[in-house]
Scaffold this motif. Structure first.
Motif, PDB file in Angstrom:
ATOM      1  N   MET B 107       0.838  -1.205   0.000  1.00 51.21           N
ATOM      2  CA  MET B 107       0.000   0.000   0.000  1.00 51.21           C
ATOM      3  C   MET B 107       0.870   1.251   0.000  1.00 51.21           C
ATOM      4  N   ARG B 108       1.882   1.220   0.826  1.00 49.23           N
ATOM      5  CA  ARG B 108       2.770   2.367   0.966  1.00 49.23           C
ATOM      6  C   ARG B 108       3.533   2.630  -0.339  1.00 49.23           C
ATOM      7  N   ARG B 109       3.913   1.556  -0.982  1.00 48.63           N
ATOM      8  CA  ARG B 109       4.675   1.711  -2.227  1.00 48.63           C
ATOM      9  C   ARG B 109       3.839   2.311  -3.347  1.00 48.63           C
ATOM     10  N   LEU B 110       2.515   2.310  -3.172  1.00 50.32           N
ATOM     11  CA  LEU B 110       1.679   2.977  -4.168  1.00 50.32           C
ATOM     12  C   LEU B 110       1.860   4.491  -4.114  1.00 50.32           C
ATOM     13  N   ILE B 111       2.012   5.009  -2.908  1.00 50.41           N
ATOM     14  CA  ILE B 111       2.042   6.474  -2.809  1.00 50.41           C
ATOM     15  C   ILE B 111       3.442   7.059  -2.647  1.00 50.41           C
ATOM     16  N   LEU B 112       4.406   6.258  -2.188  1.00 52.06           N
ATOM     17  CA  LEU B 112       5.740   6.832  -1.989  1.00 52.06           C
ATOM     18  C   LEU B 112       6.295   7.514  -3.245  1.00 52.06           C
ATOM     19  N   PRO B 113       6.181   6.870  -4.434  1.00 54.36           N
ATOM     20  CA  PRO B 113       6.766   7.515  -5.616  1.00 54.36           C
ATOM     21  C   PRO B 113       6.115   8.857  -5.957  1.00 54.36           C
ATOM     22  N   LEU B 114       4.896   9.086  -5.451  1.00 50.73           N
ATOM     23  CA  LEU B 114       4.215  10.353  -5.744  1.00 50.73           C
ATOM     24  C   LEU B 114       4.780  11.497  -4.913  1.00 50.73           C
ATOM     25  N   PHE B 115       5.557  11.165  -3.877  1.00 51.41           N
ATOM     26  CA  PHE B 115       6.006  12.200  -2.942  1.00 51.41           C
ATOM     27  C   PHE B 115       7.502  12.190  -2.675  1.00 51.41           C
ATOM     28  N   THR B 116       8.293  11.718  -3.622  1.00 57.32           N
ATOM     29  CA  THR B 116       9.744  11.814  -3.448  1.00 57.32           C
ATOM     30  C   THR B 116      10.154  13.283  -3.612  1.00 57.32           C
ATOM     31  N   PRO B 117      11.367  13.626  -3.186  1.00 55.55           N
ATOM     32  CA  PRO B 117      11.806  15.014  -3.370  1.00 55.55           C
ATOM     33  C   PRO B 117      11.675  15.457  -4.827  1.00 55.55           C
ATOM     34  N   ARG B 118      12.044  14.592  -5.750  1.00 54.57           N
ATOM     35  CA  ARG B 118      11.950  14.960  -7.168  1.00 54.57           C
ATOM     36  C   ARG B 118      10.499  15.096  -7.622  1.00 54.57           C
ATOM     37  N   ALA B 119       9.618  14.255  -7.064  1.00 53.47           N
ATOM     38  CA  ALA B 119       8.220  14.292  -7.480  1.00 53.47           C
ATOM     39  C   ALA B 119       7.495  15.527  -6.952  1.00 53.47           C
ATOM     40  N   VAL B 120       7.912  16.053  -5.801  1.00 52.72           N
ATOM     41  CA  VAL B 120       7.186  17.217  -5.258  1.00 52.72           C
ATOM     42  C   VAL B 120       7.728  18.542  -5.777  1.00 52.72           C
ATOM     43  N   GLU B 121       8.956  18.530  -6.283  1.00 53.29           N
ATOM     44  CA  GLU B 121       9.580  19.784  -6.742  1.00 53.29           C
ATOM     45  C   GLU B 121       8.719  20.522  -7.794  1.00 53.29           C
ATOM     46  N   PRO B 122       8.098  19.794  -8.747  1.00 56.84           N
ATOM     47  CA  PRO B 122       7.260  20.495  -9.730  1.00 56.84           C
ATOM     48  C   PRO B 122       6.084  21.264  -9.118  1.00 56.84           C
ATOM     49  N   TYR B 123       5.718  20.972  -7.874  1.00 53.72           N
ATOM     50  CA  TYR B 123       4.623  21.719  -7.237  1.00 53.72           C
ATOM     51  C   TYR B 123       5.103  23.023  -6.607  1.00 53.72           C
ATOM     52  N   ARG B 124       6.420  23.209  -6.580  1.00 55.33           N
ATOM     53  CA  ARG B 124       6.953  24.403  -5.923  1.00 55.33           C
ATOM     54  C   ARG B 124       6.441  25.706  -6.545  1.00 55.33           C
ATOM     55  N   PRO B 125       6.478  25.839  -7.892  1.00 54.32           N
ATOM     56  CA  PRO B 125       5.979  27.102  -8.463  1.00 54.32           C
ATOM     57  C   PRO B 125       4.524  27.388  -8.087  1.00 54.32           C
ATOM     58  N   PHE B 126       3.707  26.350  -8.022  1.00 53.09           N
ATOM     59  CA  PHE B 126       2.313  26.532  -7.609  1.00 53.09           C
ATOM     60  C   PHE B 126       2.254  27.110  -6.194  1.00 53.09           C
ATOM     61  N   ALA B 127       3.043  26.518  -5.299  1.00 45.64           N
ATOM     62  CA  ALA B 127       3.039  26.967  -3.901  1.00 45.64           C
ATOM     63  C   ALA B 127       3.572  28.393  -3.790  1.00 45.64           C
ATOM     64  N   GLU B 128       4.600  28.703  -4.592  1.00 45.89           N
ATOM     65  CA  GLU B 128       5.170  30.063  -4.525  1.00 45.89           C
ATOM     66  C   GLU B 128       4.158  31.113  -4.972  1.00 45.89           C
ATOM     67  N   GLN B 129       3.507  30.833  -6.101  1.00 43.05           N
ATOM     68  CA  GLN B 129       2.508  31.767  -6.604  1.00 43.05           C
ATOM     69  C   GLN B 129       1.398  31.957  -5.572  1.00 43.05           C
ATOM     70  N   ALA B 160      -4.900  19.951  -2.721  1.00 47.09           N
ATOM     71  CA  ALA B 160      -5.996  19.866  -3.698  1.00 47.09           C
ATOM     72  C   ALA B 160      -5.408  19.830  -5.108  1.00 47.09           C
ATOM     73  N   HIS B 161      -4.432  20.693  -5.360  1.00 44.10           N
ATOM     74  CA  HIS B 161      -3.757  20.743  -6.647  1.00 44.10           C
ATOM     75  C   HIS B 161      -3.066  19.402  -6.943  1.00 44.10           C
ATOM     76  N   VAL B 162      -2.414  18.837  -5.935  1.00 38.18           N
ATOM     77  CA  VAL B 162      -1.696  17.577  -6.123  1.00 38.18           C
ATOM     78  C   VAL B 162      -2.676  16.430  -6.422  1.00 38.18           C
ATOM     79  N   ILE B 163      -3.784  16.387  -5.684  1.00 37.80           N
ATOM     80  CA  ILE B 163      -4.755  15.302  -5.913  1.00 37.80           C
ATOM     81  C   ILE B 163      -5.512  15.531  -7.225  1.00 37.80           C
TER      82      ILE B 163
END
Ligand code: SF4
Lengths: 72, 406
Positions: B107-129, B160-163
């Protein structure tokens, strides 16, 4: 100096990569590995020590370098 | 905040919902660490409260004797559960936070790849704006409620943006999550109500994505398999529920606690405003000092530890916040040191249930604090008495009246 990540203990907190990106990387499941076979160049020793001391799972170990040992 | 009878003896009658504990639990931990160090209470159906770092390191590894199947302190009673139609339809699990072996790792392995450091970096511009937009909304006034006008929106809109759900509805999501976790923490009927709302919302969304997959997180989850089997609809709904519920109150609490700290400690505020290099260690120190989350485990087999015995059915609280103030592990544990070099804190938990969203939470904290300091380097609390704290299993300020020079 040489370091190794114990994959059994590592839970992917990623502190090591944040503190010493030159020395560690994490895979898709968050398990860390030491880059370059764990070899730590002298100028990065302080960073390696920081990584060891900040890992919440006590997963990073120093490895005795056998070549170094033999030379002694 | 829930009104609870006063606590006379913290070692035998503790209450994590007690008003003074919610406001400042540090004195209680220090007392308990010296006296017990594992306290017990009969309140809320009985639970244990360990306080040392060593105990927390040991307890997380006692799986499944300390089970994750019910990680809340106050469980809903069986009668209440039985009348909930949502249960049949969607279940009450929130994998992987509620899972034990052997389901847990897959179960955990389903979501871990969605939240690695590399996977979350693309959300940074959204958070900054987002942070800039929020600050634009109040900077001209020279005042704001930093918890309600700023901190809360950052995790709510980002998750919400991530989901892949409408972040315009984030205020509603916050209401649901507060209903579930804050007000619902000591009020199971309320919790069941909001659980129903959230599960129904995701149930419909999951069905819609099943019929018409999109390029989003839910569709990606639906496309995965465990042991060659597609993931059950209930489990996908449970995972979505977890991402929303676990991603809002917690990070909101961390950002608010940090802002509260800097508004009340001007030397630290000035130091961080002038030394941008300190952000990474300062954020870890905020996480250590104001760790928001206390999880519970349910005892499934008798455990003898130190002088005490945990019996099946007892709850054991994984008191990560107290562990992070343990003087045996942290020098000057009750002092904030922004450049603390050795900081093996366990704010995100440890062991196989380490918070799967920790990289996202760290990114959000980093963006929230950097942009705040860049735009509002000078700020102070106007009225300390107006500050309110939520507590229990997720602790952080919920109102922070600030003023700053325009
Ligand atoms: S800090 Fe420790 S637990 Fe975290 S990724 Fe590195 S080795 Fe693994």
């Amino acid at each position: 100096m040489r370091v190794k990540v114990n994959a059994e203990k590592c839970e992917g907190h990623n502190r090591c990569c944040a503190l010493a990106p030159e020395l560690f990387d994490v895979d898709d499941y968050g398990t860390a590995t030491a880059l370059n076979d764990g070899d730590v160049p002298a100028e990065l020793e302080a960073k390696a020590k920081l990584a060891v001391e900040n890992c919440p799972e006590f997963a990073i170990e120093y490895v005795r370098d056998s070549a170094e040992e033999q030379a002694k | 905040m829930t009104k609870t009878p006063p606590v006379d003896d913290w070692t035998t009658d503790f209450d994590i919902f007690d008003e003074s504990y919610v406001k400042d639990p540090v004195p209680v931990w220090n007392e308990l660490r010296e006296k017990c160090p594992i306290a017990h209470t009969d309140r809320w159906d009985g639970s244990w409260l360990p306080t040392s770092y060593e105990d927390m390191q040991a307890f997380v590894r006692m799986v499944p004797a300390l089970s994750s199947r019910d990680p809340l302190v106050v469980s809903a009673s069986r009668e209440e559960e039985e009348f909930d139609p949502i249960l049949d339809e969607y279940g009450n699990s929130a994998p992987p936070i509620t899972s034990d072996p052997p389901d847990h790792i897959p179960m955990r392995r389903l979501i871990l790849p969605l939240f690695t450091p590399r996977a979350v970096e693309p959300y940074r511009p959204f958070a900054e704006q987002l942070c800039h937009d929020l600050i634009d909304g109040f900077i001209g006034r020279g005042a704001c409620d930093a918890a309600m006008d700023y901190a809360v929106h950052i995790p709510a809109k980002t998750i919400a943006h991530v989901i892949g759900v409408d972040s315009g509805r984030s205020d509603e999501f916050v209401g649901w999550v507060r209903g579930l976790l804050e007000e619902g923490m000591t009020d199971p009927a309320k919790r069941i109500k909001y659980r129903g709302i959230i599960r129904q919302f995701f149930g419909e969304l999951v069905d819609a994505r099943k019929a018409n997959p999109r390029d989003d997180l839910i569709s990606r989850l639906l496309a995965q398999e465990i042991n060659g089997q597609p993931i059950a609809r209930k489990a996908v709904v449970g995972i979505c529920n977890l991402l929303l519920v676990a991603g809002i109150d917690t990070t909101w609490s961390s950002i608010s606690s940090a802002l509260w700290h800097f508004s009340t400690h001007p030397e630290d505020r000035r130091r961080l405003a002038n030394e941008a290099d300190l952000f990474p260690s300062a954020i870890e120190e905020m996480l250590r000092f104001y760790s928001p989350v206390t999880m519970a485990r349910e005892v499934t087999a008798e455990i003898h530890t130190g002088d005490v015995t945990f019996m099946p059915g007892d709850k054991v609280l994984l008191n990560f916040p107290a562990a992070n103030h343990d003087p045996n592990v942290f020098e000057d544990a009750d002092t904030v040191i922004l450049d603390r070099a050795r900081n093996r804190h366990i704010a995100f938990g440890i062991g196989s249930h380490r918070c799967a969203g920790s990289n996202l939470a760290r990114m959000e904290m980093d963006v929230a604090l950097r942009i705040w300091f860049e735009r509002i380097p000078e700020f102070e609390l106007t009225d300390p008495d107006a500050v309110t704290w939520a507590g229990g299993q997720v602790r952080g300020p919920r109102h922070l009246p600030f003023r700053f020079p325009v």
